[in-house]
Design a protein around this motif. Structure first.
Motif, PDB file in Angstrom:
ATOM      1  N   LEU A 172       2.122 -10.129  -6.167  1.00 40.35           N
ATOM      2  CA  LEU A 172       0.932  -9.611  -5.488  1.00 40.35           C
ATOM      3  C   LEU A 172       0.419  -8.377  -6.216  1.00 40.35           C
ATOM      4  CD1 LEU A 172       2.295  -9.782  -1.817  1.00 40.35           C
ATOM      5  CD2 LEU A 172       1.044 -11.563  -3.041  1.00 40.35           C
ATOM      6  N   ASP A 173      -0.827  -8.053  -5.962  1.00 45.72           N
ATOM      7  CA  ASP A 173      -1.346  -6.786  -6.460  1.00 45.72           C
ATOM      8  C   ASP A 173      -0.936  -5.660  -5.516  1.00 45.72           C
ATOM      9  OD1 ASP A 173      -3.005  -7.012  -4.251  1.00 45.72           O
ATOM     10  OD2 ASP A 173      -4.716  -7.727  -5.410  1.00 45.72           O
ATOM     11  N   GLU A 174      -1.300  -4.438  -5.868  1.00 55.21           N
ATOM     12  CA  GLU A 174      -0.821  -3.286  -5.101  1.00 55.21           C
ATOM     13  C   GLU A 174      -1.327  -3.313  -3.659  1.00 55.21           C
ATOM     14  OE1 GLU A 174      -0.748   1.610  -5.437  1.00 55.21           O
ATOM     15  OE2 GLU A 174      -2.165   0.422  -6.608  1.00 55.21           O
ATOM     16  N   GLY A 175      -2.594  -3.644  -3.470  1.00 54.12           N
ATOM     17  CA  GLY A 175      -3.143  -3.655  -2.115  1.00 54.12           C
ATOM     18  C   GLY A 175      -2.483  -4.685  -1.227  1.00 54.12           C
ATOM     19  N   GLU A 176      -2.238  -5.875  -1.755  1.00 56.20           N
ATOM     20  CA  GLU A 176      -1.587  -6.920  -0.963  1.00 56.20           C
ATOM     21  C   GLU A 176      -0.135  -6.546  -0.662  1.00 56.20           C
ATOM     22  OE1 GLU A 176      -4.136 -10.690  -2.809  1.00 56.20           O
ATOM     23  OE2 GLU A 176      -2.168 -10.166  -3.614  1.00 56.20           O
ATOM     24  N   TYR A 177       0.536  -5.950  -1.624  1.00 58.82           N
ATOM     25  CA  TYR A 177       1.929  -5.544  -1.412  1.00 58.82           C
ATOM     26  C   TYR A 177       2.031  -4.468  -0.341  1.00 58.82           C
ATOM     27  CZ  TYR A 177       6.778  -5.231  -2.989  1.00 58.82           C
ATOM     28  OH  TYR A 177       8.148  -5.300  -3.059  1.00 58.82           O
ATOM     29  N   VAL A 178       1.101  -3.521  -0.375  1.00 59.39           N
ATOM     30  CA  VAL A 178       1.104  -2.464   0.645  1.00 59.39           C
ATOM     31  C   VAL A 178       0.759  -3.034   2.013  1.00 59.39           C
ATOM     32  CG1 VAL A 178      -0.078  -0.349   1.357  1.00 59.39           C
ATOM     33  CG2 VAL A 178       0.607  -0.644  -1.022  1.00 59.39           C
ATOM     34  N   ALA A 179      -0.163  -3.991   2.064  1.00 60.12           N
ATOM     35  CA  ALA A 179      -0.519  -4.604   3.349  1.00 60.12           C
ATOM     36  C   ALA A 179       0.680  -5.297   3.975  1.00 60.12           C
ATOM     37  CB  ALA A 179      -1.668  -5.588   3.143  1.00 60.12           C
ATOM     38  N   LEU A 180       1.474  -6.000   3.167  1.00 60.91           N
ATOM     39  CA  LEU A 180       2.664  -6.656   3.702  1.00 60.91           C
ATOM     40  C   LEU A 180       3.690  -5.631   4.158  1.00 60.91           C
ATOM     41  CD1 LEU A 180       4.190  -9.297   4.196  1.00 60.91           C
ATOM     42  CD2 LEU A 180       5.021  -9.178   1.833  1.00 60.91           C
ATOM     43  N   GLY A 181       3.896  -4.573   3.365  1.00 60.18           N
ATOM     44  CA  GLY A 181       4.828  -3.532   3.777  1.00 60.18           C
ATOM     45  C   GLY A 181       4.373  -2.799   5.028  1.00 60.18           C
ATOM     46  N   SER A 182       3.057  -2.586   5.153  1.00 62.32           N
ATOM     47  CA  SER A 182       2.538  -1.933   6.369  1.00 62.32           C
ATOM     48  C   SER A 182       2.770  -2.809   7.595  1.00 62.32           C
ATOM     49  CB  SER A 182       1.041  -1.650   6.204  1.00 62.32           C
ATOM     50  OG  SER A 182       0.810  -0.778   5.125  1.00 62.32           O
TER      51      SER A 182
END
Length: 1198
Positions: free
Chosen positions: A552-562
């Motif tokens: 994933l890109d950074e935004g998608e990875y952060v969305a999943l972690g959030s």
């Protein structure tokens, strides 16, 4: 037979041409009517028919009757017009191409017309070989191979040792159709021998002469009818054919070509065959498209022009394939535009011959489903129906969707249907789970051999992810009792810091938050901790019992972690239950740690605004560390744990230094807590009853954490400094200064080498355009505060209001803090060196910004250590200066004066104003280099050191290290080059004319310019050529005159009194520079001083002349020069001013003196006196100035 839709000409027109060229052969009246049907026709009788009648004997030579004795197979006339201007098709002339069984004859079209008038011209023949049968042909025209095709052809023919020419050969290309191969490509090299025009003209002349005398003899009775019949026909000589071998071909023994039709642009060719039709590329020699079963079809080309008002019109080419089918005709269309010549295939359609409309045929889908073996088609129909249902409301189609997906037979199609449902944003979670569960139950109830294991596993994995999504969503929706906020002392104990350390951490983070103005874009519907189920399924995948995250890109990875951890970090969700749910689902602790740190580091602004999130991170990290396989069981205090190394790596790579520093403190605290627990268990049996609360167990990981904390703190301070800026800018901002600085991280600083820290600060100083004085003020700030003296800000950075001054005060504090944090990397000489290099690099990008080069020289002069100063000055000269200076020198020497702006931009790359400043900076650079070379002998080279936390930095060598590696210069050579720079600067500064700078030096001096300053060159020595000395003296006198003129003009403009000194320009004393140049140019300094004094008096600045006259040694010569000036002033006062006192004084003078005074009056002195009188501060010239000159004259004479 191929057809072309563009008519070019008719062969019957040759008869009219014959009648025009040979009027004596015309037939009149009934005879012409009787013979009209018997006239030779190229299409019916061939070219040999022109030799049957004796009346056509002269014309037979024109059209080459005896080209060959075989019969004619086909003939084509090819015309050229520019269709695709962007494609590299060579322009060819019109030509007539004739195919015989064993030869191809090409006749140039333009020459054919000339040949019909005068002679046969430009006839070429080629014999084709290696082909069984040739039925039709096409001449593509002249072409040139690309270098790749040339080398490929040479390799195929000559093998490994083949040689090619530098320029590809020009050749004519021919395409033939027939059998074995059914399509062949021939190439005839240009430049083959052809009949010369003179030879053909001679033959024609002899023919015409013989015909004339034969006819004349018949008219005059010189020739009888019997003699006329005895004359035997002489056939012209047949030119031998040039053999050609087929270069490429499309072989197929079952196919036989019938005709070929060339496209108007000569790029494609359509071929008719016995089995089907196809078209091929003329240049690629490949078959592009083939139509099977269209026998006895007609092919052609249609060209249309699309009129585009907004841009250039495009031409379209369509291939027309016409086959009679009932009352319609089938047409296949292919298009090609001028933008790109890749063919785009359209469907077969029907053309109505009556209305001309184009129609297509669609087969109803239910007819395809009526077949007994159409299960796959039925599945596709059901899939299409399911896609249509997805657009409806979920309440309507859920039940029907189950039926449709169960009716699908093929597992692959069934999987595709389920994927389309899971990818829909309109389907609720309950419906997704229901449909997936139903499909999975149906598969389990089937026979074991009939079940597709892949589809069953796919359903199980998706169902597992759906249950996980439901569980996490439920935990995030549950409200948790908020815990009591921790005090500062409790947070300090949690992070294992004392009160002073925690207060320092808070101060650093507050400064960082204030200066960090980075903003992120957020939309109204974006909510933290919420992730659509569609995205959730796309981000995760199951592999056996584990759940993995896709790339994933950074935004998608952060969305999943959030979605997993944000509610926990905010204290709004149960951290223990979340960690237990994720661990049970199959997430590895390492993956969860990566997701947790991704959220924490990305949401830095929210983290810094809520200090209580530190406690939540501590709790979450402790729970993750207690999971299985998180920390290796074999880990001890003397080894590095991969678990903590993963966390440290994330902090090192992060550019959000505030969040990274907090996470490092939390990681250090949790590591120490676990280490203490392990040590306590290990030594509990050996040390019974000992107090272990006051000590901390040592471990290798703990030491790595301490090192990282120091690095992150340094990086945070540095990032805070780079974010700070002056609120009000008083200078113009260049586009180079407006570019934002990149954010820092520990990884970037480590990879930047030993000079990376100073380089970052130098870039920030360039963006803010601070004076070098600011760097000294920041270093002396602590001493200034201790003495309670106010900080004086340099005038170059003076600010307009109190708010701006407060901003500067903050910058000085941050810069001083950076000095304390980096005592070695930001040592003042090192920082000045990097600033000097940064400014000159940016100037090189935009030479019009002359102030960048001036500021670079300013930083260079501020370097205290002569070794560094010498090295960086030499690097600047070799890298950026010498080439531009060389171009400027040769340009000025070529034009013989100060060049105009256009010439400066063309040759030097900058305008005339910028070039003037550039030459002045070159002079300053060389002067600084010479001073540094002298001073370097009196001091030692510096010892470069690095802070302990940054010893492991690896990267490119620093600028300072490169400067210290430079060789010593050859001082006389630099001095010689400096003289040239000063001369060039004077020419440009004062716009001197009729001056060639290189003419002021001899051959040795010219050859020594622009050479390596560390090399030893042959320099001028001994006596100089008198002519060169004369040119040098003339130049210096022009320069001194221009200096005084500029001084006078400046004083007039500023309204300064006469006694005001010469205004300094960029700290350059031009009279002193002129004397210095006179010394280097082997001229008498006293001559320049006397000329300077005379120019001062000449421009009415007598008081400055009185000061300058004290430095003149030969006062007698000066007295004679001043005497002339005195006579000019007296002559003007007595002869040109009609006053009573002046006339009385003139009457009392001796006649000899009157004659001398009249001789002093000339146009030149009149103009100088007008300048003198026009001076506003010399209103009392009658009494004061004349007496002043006389006074100085008396002093000189005495």
């Amino acid at each position: 037979m191929s057809c072309s839709l563009l008519p070019f000409c008719h062969f019957q027109d040759l008869e009219a041409a014959r009648d025009f060229l040979c009027p004596y052969l015309r037939q009149s009246g009934a005879a012409a009517a009787r013979e009209i049907d018997k006239s030779p026709n190229w299409e019916d009788d061939g070219w040999g028919a022109w030799d049957e009648a004796e009346t056509q004997e002269p014309v037979s030579l024109y059209v080459s009757t005896f080209i060959t004795k075989t019969c004619l197979l086909s003939k084509n006339l090819f015309c050229w017009f520019n269709l695709l201007s962007s494609f590299h098709v060579a322009k060819t002339n019109e030509e007539l191409s004739i195919l015989y069984p064993a030869a191809v004859v090409t006749i140039d079209g333009f020459s054919l017309f000339q040949s019909l008038r005068a002679c046969r011209n430009q006839v070429a023949r080629a014999a084709a070989s290696d082909v069984d049968t040739i039925v039709d042909h096409a001449s593509v025209g002249i072409m040139t191979l690309s270098p790749f095709d040339q080398m490929k052809t040479a390799s195929n023919i000559g093998g490994y040792n083949a040689a090619i020419k530098n320029s590809p050969p020009t050749m004519s290309q021919y395409i033939t159709v027939g059998s074995n191969p059914f399509t062949g490509f021939f190439y005839a090299l240009e430049g083959s021998t052809q009949p010369l025009l003179s030879h053909v003209a001679l033959a024609v002349a002899s023919k015409l002469t013989s015909a004339f005398f034969n006819a004349a003899s018949g008219w005059l009775g010189w020739k009888s009818k019997h003699e006329e019949e005895a004359v035997q026909k002489q056939k012209p000589k047949v030119e031998p054919a040039t053999p050609l071998a087929v270069r490429f071909g499309l072989p197929d023994s079952r196919r036989h070509g019938e005709s070929v039709c060339l496209s108007p642009c000569n790029m494609l060719a359509a071929v008719m065959m016995t089995l089907e039709e196809f078209f091929t590329g003329c240049y690629t020699r490949t078959a592009i498209r083939m139509w099977k079963g269209y026998r006895d079809a007609q092919i052609g080309w249609i060209q249309t022009v699309e009129d585009l008002h907004e841009r250039e019109a495009e031409r379209w080419i369509f291939l027309l394939l016409e086959v009679a089918v009932s009352c319609y005709k089938i047409m296949g269309l292919n298009n090609m535009t001028s933008q790109g010549w890749q063919s785009q295939t359209y469907q077969i359609c029907l053309v109505d011959p009556v209305s001309g409309s184009i129609k297509t045929v669609h087969v109803p889908f239910h007819l395809a489903l009526s077949d007994k073996k159409s299960e796959r088609a039925k599945d596709m129909h059901l899939l299409k129906k399911l896609s249509a249902l997805l657009k409806a409301k979920p309440q309507i189609w859920v039940t029907e969707a189950k039926e449709l997906i169960l009716d699908i037979k093929y597992p692959a199609t069934k999987k595709q249907a389920l994927e389309s449902i899971l990818a829909s944003e309109r389907v609720p979670l309950s419906a997704l789970s229901n449909i997936t569960q139903t499909l999975m139950d149906t598969l389990k109830n089937q026979e074991f051999l009939c079940v597709d294991e892949g589809l069953l596993q796919f359903c199980a994995n998706k169902l597992k992810l759906l249950h996980l999504y439901e569980s996490v969503s439920k935990l995030n929706s549950l409200s948790v009792q908020p815990s009591t906020p921790l005090s500062d002392n409790d947070l300090a104990k949690l992070l294992r810091l004392d009160e002073k350390e925690f207060a320092r951490l808070q101060t650093l983070l507050e400064n960082y938050s204030q200066e960090n103005t980075q903003t992120t874009i957020r939309f109204a519907d974006d909510q933290d901790g919420i992730l659509p189920v569609k995205m959730f399924l796309e981000y995760l995948e199951c592999e056996k019992d584990m759940i993995l995250v896709k790339k994933l890109d950074e935004g998608e990875y952060v969305a999943l972690g959030s979605f997993f951890f944000w509610k926990c970090l905010c204290g709004e969700s149960s951290t223990e239950e979340m960690c237990h749910t994720l661990e049970s689902a199959g997430f590895s602790p390492q993956l969860l740690l990566s997701l947790l740190l991704g959220v924490w580091l990305y949401k830095e602004k929210d983290i810094l605004d809520e200090p209580q999130s530190i406690c939540c991170l501590h709790t979450t990290l402790s729970l993750l560390s207690k999971m299985k396989v998180a920390i290796d069981e074999s880990w001890d205090s003397q080894s590095v744990s991969p678990w903590w190394q993963q966390m440290r790596t994330a902090c090192i790579q992060s550019e959000n230094n505030g969040a990274a520093l907090l996470s490092a403190h939390v990681g250090h605290s949790v590591t120490a807590q676990i280490t203490d627990s392990m040590a306590e268990k290990k030594f509990s049996q050996t040390v019974v009853g000992a107090d272990t609360d006051s000590w901390e167990a040592l471990s290798l990981d703990t030491e790595y954490w301490k090192l990282l904390l120091k690095q992150l703190e340094d990086c945070l301070i540095l990032q805070t400094l780079l974010h700070s800026k002056v609120r009000t800018r008083t200078t113009r901002v260049s586009s180079l200064q407006a570019e934002p600085l990149s954010r820092l991280s520990v990884k970037k600083l480590l990879e930047g080498g030993k000079g990376g820290i100073a380089d970052s600060v130098a870039k920030w100083i360039f963006k803010q355009d601070f004076s070098p004085m600011i760097l000294k003020l920041a270093q002396q700030k602590k001493e200034t505060e201790s003495t309670e003296e106010p900080v004086e800000i340099d005038k170059n950075v003076s600010l307009e209001n109190q708010g701006a001054e407060t901003g500067m005060e903050t910058i000085l504090e941050l810069l001083h803090l950076a000095y304390q944090q980096f005592p070695c990397s930001l040592e003042l000489d090192i920082l000045h060196t990097h600033c000097c290099w940064e400014y000159v690099v940016q100037w090189n990008k935009d030479p019009e910004e002359a102030r960048f080069l001036i500021r670079s020289i300013d930083h260079l002069r501020c370097i205290v250590n002569a070794h560094i100063q010498h090295g960086i000055a030499l690097m600047m000269w070799n890298t950026f200066i010498v080439k531009r200076l060389s171009a400027a020198t040769y340009l000025m020497d070529k034009v013989g004066k100060a060049p105009k702006d256009r010439l400066c931009r063309r040759d030097v790359g900058m305008g005339d104003t910028a070039m003037t400043s550039f030459l002045g900076s070159c002079s300053d650079l060389l002067q600084t280099l010479m001073e540094a070379d002298v001073s370097s002998d009196e001091m030692q080279a510096p010892v470069l050191d690095t802070e302990d936390a940054w010893v492991s930095a690896e990267g490119p060598i620093s600028i300072v290290e490169l400067a210290l590696e430079q060789k010593h210069i050859h001082y006389p050579l630099v001095e010689h080059q400096s003289v040239l720079c000063t001369i060039l600067y004077g020419i440009m500064r004062f716009s001197l004319k009729s001056v060639k700078p290189l003419s002021l030096f001899d051959s040795k001096g010219k050859n020594a310019f622009f050479k390596d300053l560390t090399s030893i060159q042959l320099l001028p020595s001994g006596d100089m050529d008198p002519n060169v000395l004369s040119l040098r003296q003339q130049f210096l006198m022009k320069a001194v005159s221009a200096v005084v003129q500029v001084q006078c003009t400046a004083q007039k403009a500023r309204g300064l009194p006469e006694e005001a000194p010469l205004p300094a320009e960029k700290d350059k004393d031009w009279p002193a520079l002129a004397l210095d140049l006179a010394q280097h140019l082997q001229l008498s300094e006293d001559v320049i001083r006397r000329h300077y004094v005379c120019e001062l008096y000449n421009y009415g600045m007598d008081h400055l002349g009185e000061e300058a006259i004290l430095q003149v040694h030969d006062k007698e010569v000066l007295a004679s020069q001043l005497l002339v000036l005195t006579g000019q002033r007296l002559a003007y006062a007595l002869l040109h001013t009609q006053t009573k006192e002046g006339m009385e004084l003139l009457a009392r003078l001796p006649p000899t003196l009157c004659t001398w005074l009249k001789a002093m009056v000339s146009l030149k002195c009149l103009s100088s006196l007008l300048k003198f009188i026009g001076n506003p501060f010399t209103s009392t010239w009658r009494g004061v100035n004349c007496s002043g000159v006389c006074k100085q004259l008396h002093i000189c004479c005495s």
